[in-house]
Design a protein around this motif. Structure first.
Motif, PDB file in Angstrom:
ATOM      1  N   GLY A 130      16.943  53.401  15.569  1.00  0.00           N
ATOM      2  CA  GLY A 130      17.523  52.076  15.383  1.00  0.00           C
ATOM      3  C   GLY A 130      16.727  50.993  16.089  1.00  0.00           C
ATOM      4  O   GLY A 130      16.458  49.926  15.527  1.00  0.00           O
ATOM      5  N   LYS A 131      16.329  51.271  17.327  1.00  0.00           N
ATOM      6  CA  LYS A 131      15.544  50.297  18.092  1.00  0.00           C
ATOM      7  C   LYS A 131      14.143  50.107  17.521  1.00  0.00           C
ATOM      8  O   LYS A 131      13.524  49.049  17.702  1.00  0.00           O
ATOM      9  N   ALA A 132      13.603  51.130  16.850  1.00  0.00           N
ATOM     10  CA  ALA A 132      12.233  51.062  16.350  1.00  0.00           C
ATOM     11  C   ALA A 132      12.038  49.963  15.316  1.00  0.00           C
ATOM     12  O   ALA A 132      10.904  49.565  15.038  1.00  0.00           O
ATOM     13  N   ALA A 133      13.132  49.453  14.753  1.00  0.00           N
ATOM     14  CA  ALA A 133      13.026  48.375  13.770  1.00  0.00           C
ATOM     15  C   ALA A 133      12.682  47.043  14.413  1.00  0.00           C
ATOM     16  O   ALA A 133      12.332  46.086  13.715  1.00  0.00           O
ATOM     17  N   GLN A 134      12.773  46.953  15.717  1.00  0.00           N
ATOM     18  CA  GLN A 134      12.500  45.696  16.409  1.00  0.00           C
ATOM     19  C   GLN A 134      10.998  45.414  16.458  1.00  0.00           C
ATOM     20  O   GLN A 134      10.184  46.337  16.364  1.00  0.00           O
ATOM     21  N   PRO A 135      10.607  44.166  16.628  1.00  0.00           N
ATOM     22  CA  PRO A 135       9.184  43.823  16.689  1.00  0.00           C
ATOM     23  C   PRO A 135       8.478  44.526  17.845  1.00  0.00           C
ATOM     24  O   PRO A 135       9.064  44.770  18.902  1.00  0.00           O
ATOM     25  N   THR A 136       7.215  44.816  17.626  1.00  0.00           N
ATOM     26  CA  THR A 136       6.396  45.490  18.635  1.00  0.00           C
ATOM     27  C   THR A 136       6.441  44.776  19.979  1.00  0.00           C
ATOM     28  O   THR A 136       6.628  45.404  21.031  1.00  0.00           O
ATOM     29  N   GLU A 137       6.272  43.454  19.950  1.00  0.00           N
ATOM     30  CA  GLU A 137       6.237  42.690  21.207  1.00  0.00           C
ATOM     31  C   GLU A 137       7.565  42.807  21.961  1.00  0.00           C
ATOM     32  O   GLU A 137       7.585  42.798  23.194  1.00  0.00           O
TER      33      GLU A 137
ATOM     34  N   ALA B 274       8.289  54.690  21.731  1.00  0.00           N
ATOM     35  CA  ALA B 274       8.344  53.446  22.506  1.00  0.00           C
ATOM     36  C   ALA B 274       9.750  52.856  22.466  1.00  0.00           C
ATOM     37  O   ALA B 274      10.282  52.398  23.492  1.00  0.00           O
ATOM     38  N   ALA B 275      10.368  52.886  21.300  1.00  0.00           N
ATOM     39  CA  ALA B 275      11.733  52.373  21.165  1.00  0.00           C
ATOM     40  C   ALA B 275      12.700  53.182  22.023  1.00  0.00           C
ATOM     41  O   ALA B 275      13.592  52.627  22.678  1.00  0.00           O
ATOM     42  N   HIS B 276      12.523  54.491  22.029  1.00  0.00           N
ATOM     43  CA  HIS B 276      13.375  55.351  22.866  1.00  0.00           C
ATOM     44  C   HIS B 276      13.264  54.967  24.338  1.00  0.00           C
ATOM     45  O   HIS B 276      14.269  54.952  25.061  1.00  0.00           O
TER      46      HIS B 276
ATOM     47  N   TRP C 252       0.664  52.580  16.011  1.00  0.00           N
ATOM     48  CA  TRP C 252       2.124  52.513  16.116  1.00  0.00           C
ATOM     49  C   TRP C 252       2.814  53.427  15.109  1.00  0.00           C
ATOM     50  O   TRP C 252       3.917  53.926  15.361  1.00  0.00           O
ATOM     51  N   THR C 253       2.193  53.661  13.973  1.00  0.00           N
ATOM     52  CA  THR C 253       2.812  54.512  12.956  1.00  0.00           C
ATOM     53  C   THR C 253       2.323  55.958  13.036  1.00  0.00           C
ATOM     54  O   THR C 253       2.784  56.804  12.259  1.00  0.00           O
ATOM     55  N   HIS C 254       1.448  56.252  13.982  1.00  0.00           N
ATOM     56  CA  HIS C 254       0.908  57.609  14.141  1.00  0.00           C
ATOM     57  C   HIS C 254       2.001  58.564  14.617  1.00  0.00           C
ATOM     58  O   HIS C 254       2.891  58.185  15.380  1.00  0.00           O
TER      59      HIS C 254
END
Length: 203
Positions: free
Chosen positions: A78-85, A44-46, A29-31
């Motif tokens: 901004g959305k990337a701060a949300q939980p993975t699930e 993914a957030a995008h 996820w951080t790659h």
């Protein structure tokens, strides 16, 4: 592809992308993704923003005036701060919906899910299948949009002035020196993903 076929392809790629994301490790996820300056999580957030409401788009436009790319990047981060699930669930929740962002067509939505899906998969060594006919539909739209505002969301390679020929689909465009390879690789090259150059000939 007609609209029904386009949306079916978009839904298939959304499911495949969500399924892939559900298998990733914290390190994945951080790659760094293939999208400059974005991690896999950022991409993914995008993708969760493919159905942004008019109100949401207007708020971002007011916050980041004059720059579509700046607005896109800010919204994704901004959305990337949300939980993975939560991110995975939002991508799955879009399956079956035909709503798309203001100012684009379903073809841009197809480009978004196909190209960004590879932005996630390729750098972490994972496979995310895309049927050649789906990649061809996205590549045709990228080609037809060159020189327009829609093309400015990418950092395209200088593909104009070439003849692009797929070796796995009945697809070709342009005139000039030939560049050949899988149509998905041609699509990624057209949208600035130079990591695929070894899969192409004529460059």
């Amino acid at each position: 592809m007609n609209d029904d076929e386009l949306w079916a392809a978009i839904d298939t790629q959304r499911v495949r992308t969500a399924d892939l994301l559900a298998t990733l490790t914290p390190g994945d996820w951080t790659h760094r993704s293939l999208c400059d300056g974005w991690t896999v999580r950022d991409v993914a957030a995008h993708l969760t923003l493919q159905q942004m409401t008019l109100g949401g788009a207007l708020r971002l436009a007011l916050k980041y005036p004059g720059s579509l790319n700046r607005m896109i990047h800010a919204a994704g981060h901004g959305k990337a701060a949300q939980p993975t699930e939560h991110l995975i669930a939002e991508i799955r929740a879009m399956v079956g919906s035909r709503r798309h962002n203001l100012g684009v067509t379903p073809r841009e939505t197809l480009i978004d899910i196909v190209v960004h899906g590879q932005d996630i998969a390729v750098p972490i060594g994972r496979s995310l299948p895309v049927p050649p006919e789906v990649a061809a539909a996205a590549a045709t739209r990228v080609w037809d949009s060159r020189g327009t505002r829609l093309s400015k969301v990418f950092k395209p390679t200088p593909y104009d002035g070439h003849r692009l020929i797929a070796d796995d689909a009945d697809w070709s465009v342009g005139a000039g020196p030939e560049v050949r390879g899988p149509v998905l690789s041609l699509l990624l090259w057209m949208t600035g993903r130079t990591v695929v150059v070894p899969q192409l000939t004529g460059i």
